[in-house]
Design an enzyme around this catalytic site. Structure first.
Site, PDB file in Angstrom:
ATOM      1  N   ARG A 122       0.830  -1.213   0.000  1.00 54.17           N
ATOM      2  CA  ARG A 122       0.000   0.000   0.000  1.00 54.17           C
ATOM      3  C   ARG A 122       0.865   1.264   0.000  1.00 54.17           C
ATOM      4  O   ARG A 122       0.613   2.206  -0.753  1.00 54.17           O
ATOM      5  CB  ARG A 122      -0.924  -0.012   1.216  1.00 54.17           C
ATOM      6  CG  ARG A 122      -1.918   1.126   1.234  1.00 54.17           C
ATOM      7  CD  ARG A 122      -1.857   1.897   2.549  1.00 54.17           C
ATOM      8  NE  ARG A 122      -2.803   2.997   2.553  1.00 54.17           N
ATOM      9  CZ  ARG A 122      -2.473   4.221   2.963  1.00 54.17           C
ATOM     10  NH1 ARG A 122      -1.265   4.491   3.360  1.00 54.17           N
ATOM     11  NH2 ARG A 122      -3.377   5.176   2.956  1.00 54.17           N
ATOM     12  N   ARG A 201      -2.274  -9.962   9.819  1.00 50.37           N
ATOM     13  CA  ARG A 201      -1.610  -9.681   8.539  1.00 50.37           C
ATOM     14  C   ARG A 201      -0.157  -9.313   8.769  1.00 50.37           C
ATOM     15  O   ARG A 201       0.190  -8.750   9.814  1.00 50.37           O
ATOM     16  CB  ARG A 201      -2.354  -8.569   7.792  1.00 50.37           C
ATOM     17  CG  ARG A 201      -2.697  -7.360   8.650  1.00 50.37           C
ATOM     18  CD  ARG A 201      -3.709  -6.451   7.999  1.00 50.37           C
ATOM     19  NE  ARG A 201      -3.329  -6.058   6.669  1.00 50.37           N
ATOM     20  CZ  ARG A 201      -4.201  -5.749   5.711  1.00 50.37           C
ATOM     21  NH1 ARG A 201      -5.494  -5.773   5.960  1.00 50.37           N
ATOM     22  NH2 ARG A 201      -3.784  -5.399   4.519  1.00 50.37           N
ATOM     23  N   ASP A 326     -13.487   5.586   1.962  1.00 50.23           N
ATOM     24  CA  ASP A 326     -13.830   4.891   3.214  1.00 50.23           C
ATOM     25  C   ASP A 326     -14.699   5.744   4.132  1.00 50.23           C
ATOM     26  O   ASP A 326     -15.449   5.196   4.948  1.00 50.23           O
ATOM     27  CB  ASP A 326     -12.551   4.515   3.981  1.00 50.23           C
ATOM     28  CG  ASP A 326     -11.898   3.254   3.433  1.00 50.23           C
ATOM     29  OD1 ASP A 326     -12.434   2.686   2.469  1.00 50.23           O
ATOM     30  OD2 ASP A 326     -10.850   2.857   3.969  1.00 50.23           O
TER      31      ASP A 326
HETATM   32  C1  LIG Z   1      -1.942   4.283   7.362  1.00 51.87           C
HETATM   33  C2  LIG Z   1      -2.890   3.456   6.525  1.00 51.87           C
HETATM   34  C3  LIG Z   1      -2.527   2.153   6.172  1.00 51.87           C
HETATM   35  C4  LIG Z   1      -3.397   1.367   5.418  1.00 51.87           C
HETATM   36  N1  LIG Z   1      -3.002   0.102   5.046  1.00 51.87           N
HETATM   37  C5  LIG Z   1      -3.797  -0.635   4.245  1.00 51.87           C
HETATM   38  C6  LIG Z   1      -3.389  -1.926   3.813  1.00 51.87           C
HETATM   39  O1  LIG Z   1      -2.323  -2.412   4.144  1.00 51.87           O
HETATM   40  N2  LIG Z   1      -4.234  -2.635   3.020  1.00 51.87           N
HETATM   41  C7  LIG Z   1      -5.447  -2.148   2.623  1.00 51.87           C
HETATM   42  O2  LIG Z   1      -6.171  -2.819   1.888  1.00 51.87           O
HETATM   43  N3  LIG Z   1      -5.854  -0.912   3.010  1.00 51.87           N
HETATM   44  C8  LIG Z   1      -5.058  -0.151   3.813  1.00 51.87           C
HETATM   45  N4  LIG Z   1      -5.478   1.082   4.221  1.00 51.87           N
HETATM   46  C9  LIG Z   1      -6.828   1.544   3.854  1.00 51.87           C
HETATM   47  C10 LIG Z   1      -6.899   1.886   2.412  1.00 51.87           C
HETATM   48  O3  LIG Z   1      -5.859   2.745   2.048  1.00 51.87           O
HETATM   49  C11 LIG Z   1      -8.267   2.513   2.199  1.00 51.87           C
HETATM   50  O4  LIG Z   1      -9.246   1.548   2.550  1.00 51.87           O
HETATM   51  C12 LIG Z   1      -8.561   2.886   0.769  1.00 51.87           C
HETATM   52  O5  LIG Z   1      -7.409   3.211   0.063  1.00 51.87           O
HETATM   53  C13 LIG Z   1      -9.564   4.041   0.695  1.00 51.87           C
HETATM   54  O6  LIG Z   1      -8.858   5.231   0.882  1.00 51.87           O
HETATM   55  P1  LIG Z   1      -9.404   6.573   1.472  1.00 51.87           P
HETATM   56  O7  LIG Z   1      -8.666   7.653   0.767  1.00 51.87           O
HETATM   57  O8  LIG Z   1     -10.871   6.620   1.463  1.00 51.87           O
HETATM   58  O9  LIG Z   1      -8.976   6.524   3.019  1.00 51.87           O
HETATM   59  P2  LIG Z   1      -7.549   6.460   3.710  1.00 51.87           P
HETATM   60  O10 LIG Z   1      -6.570   5.725   2.897  1.00 51.87           O
HETATM   61  O11 LIG Z   1      -7.782   5.997   5.097  1.00 51.87           O
HETATM   62  O12 LIG Z   1      -7.062   8.001   3.752  1.00 51.87           O
HETATM   63  C14 LIG Z   1      -7.608   8.979   4.625  1.00 51.87           C
HETATM   64  C15 LIG Z   1      -6.590  10.102   4.813  1.00 51.87           C
HETATM   65  O13 LIG Z   1      -7.224  11.177   5.511  1.00 51.87           O
HETATM   66  C16 LIG Z   1      -6.321  11.720   6.458  1.00 51.87           C
HETATM   67  N5  LIG Z   1      -7.097  12.382   7.508  1.00 51.87           N
HETATM   68  C17 LIG Z   1      -7.942  11.799   8.419  1.00 51.87           C
HETATM   69  N6  LIG Z   1      -8.510  12.736   9.197  1.00 51.87           N
HETATM   70  C18 LIG Z   1      -8.046  13.950   8.786  1.00 51.87           C
HETATM   71  C19 LIG Z   1      -8.267  15.292   9.195  1.00 51.87           C
HETATM   72  N7  LIG Z   1      -9.111  15.589  10.201  1.00 51.87           N
HETATM   73  N8  LIG Z   1      -7.614  16.290   8.559  1.00 51.87           N
HETATM   74  C20 LIG Z   1      -6.773  16.011   7.529  1.00 51.87           C
HETATM   75  N9  LIG Z   1      -6.508  14.752   7.090  1.00 51.87           N
HETATM   76  C21 LIG Z   1      -7.143  13.728   7.708  1.00 51.87           C
HETATM   77  C22 LIG Z   1      -5.547  10.464   6.937  1.00 51.87           C
HETATM   78  O14 LIG Z   1      -4.289  10.816   7.502  1.00 51.87           O
HETATM   79  C23 LIG Z   1      -5.393   9.673   5.645  1.00 51.87           C
HETATM   80  O15 LIG Z   1      -4.221   9.983   4.946  1.00 51.87           O
HETATM   81  C24 LIG Z   1      -4.658   1.892   4.997  1.00 51.87           C
HETATM   82  C25 LIG Z   1      -5.025   3.210   5.355  1.00 51.87           C
HETATM   83  C26 LIG Z   1      -4.156   3.988   6.101  1.00 51.87           C
HETATM   84  C27 LIG Z   1      -4.564   5.428   6.465  1.00 51.87           C
END
Ligand SMILES: Cc1cc2nc3c(=O)[nH]c(=O)nc-3n(C[C@H](O)[C@H](O)[C@H](O)COP(=O)(O)OP(=O)(O)OC[C@H]3O[C@@H](n4cnc5c(N)ncnc54)[C@H](O)[C@@H]3O)c2cc1C
Length: 442
Positions: A122, A201, A326
């Site tokens: 990731r 994992r 998410d």
């Molecule tokens: C550290 C981490 C590790 C992960 N590892 C895996 C993995 O190994 N395998 C897998 O399948 N999925 C993993 N995931 C989840 C996966 O990335 C997500 O399910 C998917 O990519 C959907 O992404 P998203 O952008 O909706 O959410 P996310 O990937 O969770 O991104 C959300 C972002 O919002 C930021 N954020 C949160 N609150 C605030 C705020 N108040 N102000 C500013 N920024 C904020 C967070 O720091 C993060 O970078 C991980 C997520 C994270 C954050």
């Protein structure tokens, strides 16, 4: 800025729409990249102060590969391919849990350059997307936690931890599974429930695996993918980068306290205990895993939210803020579609905002929910169906027809082209949503 900038910027005229994006995960970054492609002006606010290579294995289906392929004329997909698993020759070996026999070798589908699949680390894949967003001119403000959201008839924005007020036309809350946007914007306390399952994992180097003649073969023959399927448990093991890295995910029953974390430490002894009656090879692989690399992640259910957009349905507000990825719809890992659906969200919003124009961004956000909601809900469901298919295997039936146990690859999921879909259906859905908006008088 790189050579790709002209391509990304050149195709669509500027819309004058300023899009504030909270969170630089795959959802937020994709929305920003697609906003550039569609002529908007995105800016991302992210709480982490610097990019770190976090997480372990993540999967992107061909419906995500199609999106990546359009970036930088295929150059981003090429970079992702270089760090992803290559199973063209190996396929996927499915083993019976106790005897260890290979029940079937599920072939990989022929490689499709324009809609590739990616399975990799990731953090490494995230870094490629993050750097590309910067390269094409996305403004990314790191180290800024968003504390609050605001909106009125004319605009929307965020309040940062230091009190700074940022203004734009719309805000996309892509702040992940523990979304603050969800609670603040939709006025909705989204309580997680136990799913009755958890995963252990791990991702680690092959050092100890190759030192033991009994496990060395997994790492000496290129990339591999094997799954052991048993009653209420499945264990998926991969070797990547030509066998240099190893990774496994074990899904099992777990009724413990509910918590969601990517980094909750796990105990090797507990994993070994669970696998005692299993093919001894599983325990051998577990024994080579450094304990500090083991993550214990409880899987929780979150019921579908009633709304993803402010001022829509029961949600309060003016219709200029929405949830993405998410934050709107977390997935169980067995669907292998969580990140991919976050990508589809970003693509869809960017197209709809261009079609609706600066004067009707609220119509675009409602249309985003209307066009995406049922598809996402249906894909979410596959997280349960695949797990249940494997955990309740009838081995007598599988003996007669081994294909029954193959990992489902469904065309309605993989064949979807989010950009094309929004281009073809967007006008109609926006028109309907705009009618609703007029009637609602927000
Ligand atoms: C550290 C981490 C590790 C992960 N590892 C895996 C993995 O190994 N395998 C897998 O399948 N999925 C993993 N995931 C989840 C996966 O990335 C997500 O399910 C998917 O990519 C959907 O992404 P998203 O952008 O909706 O959410 P996310 O990937 O969770 O991104 C959300 C972002 O919002 C930021 N954020 C949160 N609150 C605030 C705020 N108040 N102000 C500013 N920024 C904020 C967070 O720091 C993060 O970078 C991980 C997520 C994270 C954050």
């Amino acid at each position: 800025m790189g050579a790709s900038t002209a391509v990304e910027n050149g195709s669509k005229p500027k819309t004058g729409i300023k899009v504030i994006i909270v969170g630089a995960g795959f959802g937020g970054l994709t929305a920003a990249i697609e906003c550039i492609r569609q002529g908007h002006t995105p800016v991302i606010y992210e709480s982490f102060p610097e990019l770190k290579v976090l997480g372990d294995i993540i999967t992107f289906g061909p419906n995500a590969g199609r999106i990546f392929y359009r970036w930088g004329n295929g150059s981003i997909a090429a970079k992702m391919r270089a760090v992803s698993i290559d199973l063209q020759n190996y396929g996927f070996n499915i083993h019976k849990w106790d005897t260890g026999e290979i029940v079937i070798n599920q072939k990989s589908p022929p490689r499709n350059e324009t809609s590739p699949m990616f399975n990799g680390h990731r953090g490494e894949l995230h870094e490629i997307v993050f750097n590309y967003a910067k390269e094409i001119g996305v403004e990314i403000v790191l180290g800024q936690r968003v504390e609050n959201y605001w909106e009125d008839e004319n605009g929307a924005g965020i309040i940062l931890a230091d009190g700074t007020k940022v203004e734009g036309d719309v805000v996309l809350g892509s702040d992940g599974v523990r979304s603050k946007a969800r609670t603040l914007v939709l006025g909705y306390e989204d309580k997680p429930k136990s799913s009755g399952y958890a995963v252990w994992r791990a991702w680690f180097s092959n050092k100890d695996m190759i030192a033991d003649p009994e496990t060395a073969h997994w790492c000496n023959n290129g990339d591999t993918f094997n799954g052991w399927i048993g009653p209420d448990v499945h264990f998926l093991f991969s070797t990547l980068k030509g066998g240099k890295d190893c990774c496994w995910v074990l899904t099992h029953r777990d009724e413990h306290d509910i918590d969601e974390s990517w980094s909750f430490p796990g105990k090797i002894s507990e994993v070994k205990k669970l696998l005692e009656p299993w093919d001894p090879m599983c325990t051998k692989i577990i024994s080579k895993t450094p304990e500090e690399k083991l993550v214990d992640w409880k899987l929780v259910y979150r019921d579908p939210l009633p709304n993803w957009v402010s001022g829509y349905g029961s949600a309060p507000g003016h219709g200029r803020i929405c949830l993405v990825g998410d934050a709107a719809h977390p997935f169980l890992p067995t669907s292998a579609q969580g990140a991919t659906q976050a990508l589809e969200d970003g693509v869809t919003i960017a197209v709809l905002l261009r079609k609706a124009g600066k004067g009707n961004v609220r119509g675009a956000l409602r249309a985003y929910q209307d066009i995406r909601y049922e598809r996402v809900k249906k894909v979410q469901k596959t997280g349960e169906t695949t797990r249940d298919l494997w955990h309740n295997t009838d081995w007598e039936k599988v003996k007669k027809n081994p294909e029954l146990i193959q990992m489902p690859r469904e065309d309605w999921i993989f064949g979807h082209d989010a950009e094309k879909h929004a281009e073809e259906n967007g006008d109609e859905v926006i028109a309907k949503a705009s009618e609703g908006l007029k009637a609602s008088k927000i």
